[in-house]
Enzyme design. Structure first.
Site, PDB file in Angstrom:
ATOM      1  N   ASN A   1      39.640  42.814  15.251  1.00  0.00           N
ATOM      2  CA  ASN A   1      39.459  41.369  15.192  1.00  0.00           C
ATOM      3  C   ASN A   1      40.770  40.662  14.897  1.00  0.00           C
ATOM      4  O   ASN A   1      41.090  39.640  15.513  1.00  0.00           O
ATOM      5  CB  ASN A   1      38.407  41.048  14.128  1.00  0.00           C
ATOM      6  CG  ASN A   1      37.936  39.621  14.181  1.00  0.00           C
ATOM      7  OD1 ASN A   1      38.603  38.737  13.652  1.00  0.00           O
ATOM      8  ND2 ASN A   1      36.798  39.381  14.818  1.00  0.00           N
TER       9      ASN A   1
ATOM     10  N   GLU B   1      37.167  41.768  23.172  1.00  0.00           N
ATOM     11  CA  GLU B   1      36.020  42.491  22.630  1.00  0.00           C
ATOM     12  C   GLU B   1      36.511  43.168  21.359  1.00  0.00           C
ATOM     13  O   GLU B   1      37.357  44.049  21.405  1.00  0.00           O
ATOM     14  CB  GLU B   1      35.489  43.506  23.650  1.00  0.00           C
ATOM     15  CG  GLU B   1      34.064  43.955  23.375  1.00  0.00           C
ATOM     16  CD  GLU B   1      33.963  44.936  22.212  1.00  0.00           C
ATOM     17  OE1 GLU B   1      33.373  44.556  21.168  1.00  0.00           O
ATOM     18  OE2 GLU B   1      34.463  46.052  22.340  1.00  0.00           O
TER      19      GLU B   1
ATOM     20  N   CYS C   1      32.485  50.529  18.537  1.00  0.00           N
ATOM     21  CA  CYS C   1      32.241  49.129  18.180  1.00  0.00           C
ATOM     22  C   CYS C   1      30.746  48.837  18.142  1.00  0.00           C
ATOM     23  O   CYS C   1      30.314  47.883  17.498  1.00  0.00           O
ATOM     24  CB  CYS C   1      32.955  48.186  19.140  1.00  0.00           C
ATOM     25  SG  CYS C   1      32.631  48.508  20.864  1.00  0.00           S
TER      26      CYS C   1
ATOM     27  N   VAL D   1      43.920  41.595  15.473  1.00  0.00           N
ATOM     28  CA  VAL D   1      44.832  41.619  16.622  1.00  0.00           C
ATOM     29  C   VAL D   1      44.308  40.703  17.728  1.00  0.00           C
ATOM     30  O   VAL D   1      45.069  39.964  18.349  1.00  0.00           O
ATOM     31  CB  VAL D   1      45.015  43.062  17.135  1.00  0.00           C
ATOM     32  CG1 VAL D   1      45.836  43.069  18.423  1.00  0.00           C
ATOM     33  CG2 VAL D   1      45.685  43.931  16.082  1.00  0.00           C
TER      34      VAL D   1
ATOM     35  N   LYS E   1      48.343  48.940  29.146  1.00  0.00           N
ATOM     36  CA  LYS E   1      48.842  49.560  27.917  1.00  0.00           C
ATOM     37  C   LYS E   1      47.687  50.233  27.194  1.00  0.00           C
ATOM     38  O   LYS E   1      46.856  49.570  26.577  1.00  0.00           O
ATOM     39  CB  LYS E   1      49.484  48.538  26.979  1.00  0.00           C
ATOM     40  CG  LYS E   1      50.261  49.221  25.828  1.00  0.00           C
ATOM     41  CD  LYS E   1      50.266  48.442  24.540  1.00  0.00           C
ATOM     42  CE  LYS E   1      49.108  48.770  23.647  1.00  0.00           C
ATOM     43  NZ  LYS E   1      49.111  50.164  23.102  1.00  0.00           N
TER      44      LYS E   1
ATOM     45  N   GLY F   1      39.802  45.821  20.823  1.00  0.00           N
ATOM     46  CA  GLY F   1      40.436  46.331  19.612  1.00  0.00           C
ATOM     47  C   GLY F   1      39.980  45.554  18.396  1.00  0.00           C
ATOM     48  O   GLY F   1      38.876  45.006  18.363  1.00  0.00           O
TER      49      GLY F   1
ATOM     50  N   GLU G   1      33.535  45.991   8.931  1.00  0.00           N
ATOM     51  CA  GLU G   1      33.514  47.135   9.838  1.00  0.00           C
ATOM     52  C   GLU G   1      34.308  48.291   9.216  1.00  0.00           C
ATOM     53  O   GLU G   1      35.510  48.186   8.978  1.00  0.00           O
ATOM     54  CB  GLU G   1      34.114  46.747  11.188  1.00  0.00           C
ATOM     55  CG  GLU G   1      33.886  47.790  12.256  1.00  0.00           C
ATOM     56  CD  GLU G   1      34.301  47.310  13.634  1.00  0.00           C
ATOM     57  OE1 GLU G   1      33.656  47.717  14.617  1.00  0.00           O
ATOM     58  OE2 GLU G   1      35.265  46.526  13.742  1.00  0.00           O
TER      59      GLU G   1
END
Length: 500
Positions: free
Chosen positions: A235, A255, A289, A237, A180, A233, A390
């Site tokens: 944090n 990650e 990231c 989620v 996905k 993606g 972030e």
């Protein structure tokens, strides 16, 4: 602009080697963030589409696992060659749907090419271990076994590189894949899947299901027959995925971002440090990231560093990434732009001094796109939200410190632990820093970005859960260790008991 490279108006899922419509018959528009031009329609697939793909993948995995690993690797070699052939077209499509400048897009495609050839090499390794048995006439070894059906969920900011980090090791290890991609960047998924198809990957080994995280992603996480989830993606989620996978005893690799810092000591080569900061903070418009969003600078050189940074930031060209002269592209979408704007007010209210940028660019050549001016705050403190959270945009904050020890403390004083960097000529500080910086990646006299595919990629603390993408370490996500004992003594021998 080369929109002619995009050959379809509506994308389809790829299940069992066939391009098929989603059962939902619902679509969303994919927009070029540099021009706001609609590029393609992406299906918003259903949980039923996921189940269909899983059933196919489950059946295909049994035969794929029996293909000798060197033969599985041959497919990846062909994928790498096809990607190399089409590198420029892939890069231009990537820039159109993602926004990153064309030079970076070419680099990302090259990363996928490198990963294909590297991971194909693992088809002739996939090493286990042999070890002496404690008993006579007995052989002991460990081997890697595929897990089965794996699910990969990839982000929009590196839509082809991260997909290759995950899919290539999974496939060469004998697994089948449900993929996905992000709904913002499905074209790169479509192009890579077509390449797999042309390279001769058997039906059912790779299945592409397009759609939202809340529907397709959740269905993958909940499906009992998907035994691994690899996610890159946010944090929030990632934590949710980890909780659900934990309940099902499902393997999960996460990650989830960073709040990365470059430390500039008083003995640093300032010109080199400035180059590293510019590339790390404003490359990909800060939407990495590994982007540098903090600069920890020794107070004795703070003013000199600010001056040089401002001079070089003024030279940055901002615009459509297909223009070879542009160095900073757009933000991915309106929501991302608005989030960055909110942090401008937060930073100013907290007492940080805004030296440059801090505003949306929406006039002239920037009128039809999501552009934000490269931004520099100074006199930030380590406890400010702009130094802790972030932002995911072209924003960097300078934090002055008095010593090397304080710099290390500030670097480590955040939730994340992905990447860190130090500029210094002192070899003692170099070795102390690589030991004491609590991040998964450490750079010396370089920026916080630029990972190479043969090393593990990932971080500590809030960045992940201990697994790594890329390098041989990626195989640990997609394989299980099996211990094998062969007793050729002709009698029952009991470990730990029949030891003389």
């Amino acid at each position: 602009m080369p929109k002619t490279l995009i050959k379809v108006e509506k994308l389809k899922n790829y299940i069992n080697g066939e391009w098929v419509n989603s059962a939902s018959d619902q679509y969303a528009s994919v927009t070029n963030p540099a021009t706001l031009e609609s590029l393609v329609q992406v299906p918003l697939s259903s949980a039923g589409d996921v189940d269909q793909a899983v059933q196919v993948a489950k059946k295909a995995q049994k035969s794929w696992a029996l293909v000798p690993a060197p033969q599985r690797a041959e497919v990846l070699y062909r994928v790498g060659l096809l990607m190399k052939e089409r590198k420029e077209d892939l890069a231009q499509i990537l820039t159109m749907e993602n926004g990153k400048v064309i030079e970076e897009a070419r680099g990302e495609v090259q990363e996928g090419i490198d990963m294909a050839f590297y991971m194909a090499g693992e088809g002739r390794r996939l090493f286990g271990q042999t070890t002496p048995s404690e008993l006579k006439d007995k052989f002991a070894m460990s081997v890697r076994s595929p897990v089965g059906v794996v699910g990969i969920i990839t982000p929009w900011n590196f839509p082809i590189a991260i997909a290759t980090w995950k899919s290539f090791p999974a496939i060469v290890a004998g697994n089948t894949v449900i993929w996905k991609p992000a709904t913002e960047t499905p074209l790169m998924a479509y192009e890579l899947t077509k390449i797999f198809e042309e390279a001769g990957l058997p039906k059912g080994v790779l299945n592409l299901v397009l759609g939202s995280g809340s529907t397709v992603g959740d269905a993958m996480v909940e499906h009992d027959d998907i035994r691994v989830i690899s996610f890159t993606g946010s944090n929030d989620v990632g934590r949710n995925i980890a909780g659900k996978c934990g309940q099902k005893l499902k393997k999960v690799s996460l990650e989830m971002g960073g709040k990365n810092a470059i430390t500039v000591m008083d003995d640093a080569d300032l010109s080199l440090a400035v180059e590293g900061i510019l590339w790390s903070a404003f490359g990909t418009s800060g939407q990495r990231c590994t982007a540098c969003s903090r600069v920890i600078v020794h107070e004795d050189i703070k003013e000199r560093l600010e001056e040089q940074l401002l001079n070089e930031m003024a030279k940055l060209t901002i615009g459509n990434g297909l223009d070879e002269s542009v160095k900073v592209g757009p933000i991915i979408n309106k929501a991302g732009l608005e989030k960055i704007e909110e942090y401008m007010e937060i930073g100013k209210k907290e007492g940080a001094k805004l030296l440059a940028g801090g505003y949306v660019l929406n006039e002239g050549k920037h009128a039809n796109g999501y552009y934000f001016a490269p931004t520099l705050f100074t006199d930030a403190t380590s406890d400010m939200r702009i130094a802790q959270e972030e932002i995911f945009g072209p924003v960097v904050s300078l934090i002055p410190v008095k010593s090397f020890e304080e710099a290390i403390e500030v670097n480590n004083g955040v939730e994340y632990g992905l990447s860190s960097s130090i500029f210094t000529r002192d070899v003692n500080k170099v070795f102390a820093a690589q030991r004491d910086l609590d991040t998964g990646i450490v750079y010396v006299n370089a920026g916080t970005i630029g990972a190479e595919i043969h090393l593990p990629f990932g971080g500590t603390k809030g960045t992940g859960n201990g697994h790594r993408d890329s390098g041989v370490a990626a195989l640990d996500v997609f394989t299980e260790w099996k211990a094998v004992y062969v007793d050729y003594s002709g009698k029952l021998q009991r470990a730990q008991i029949d030891v003389e």
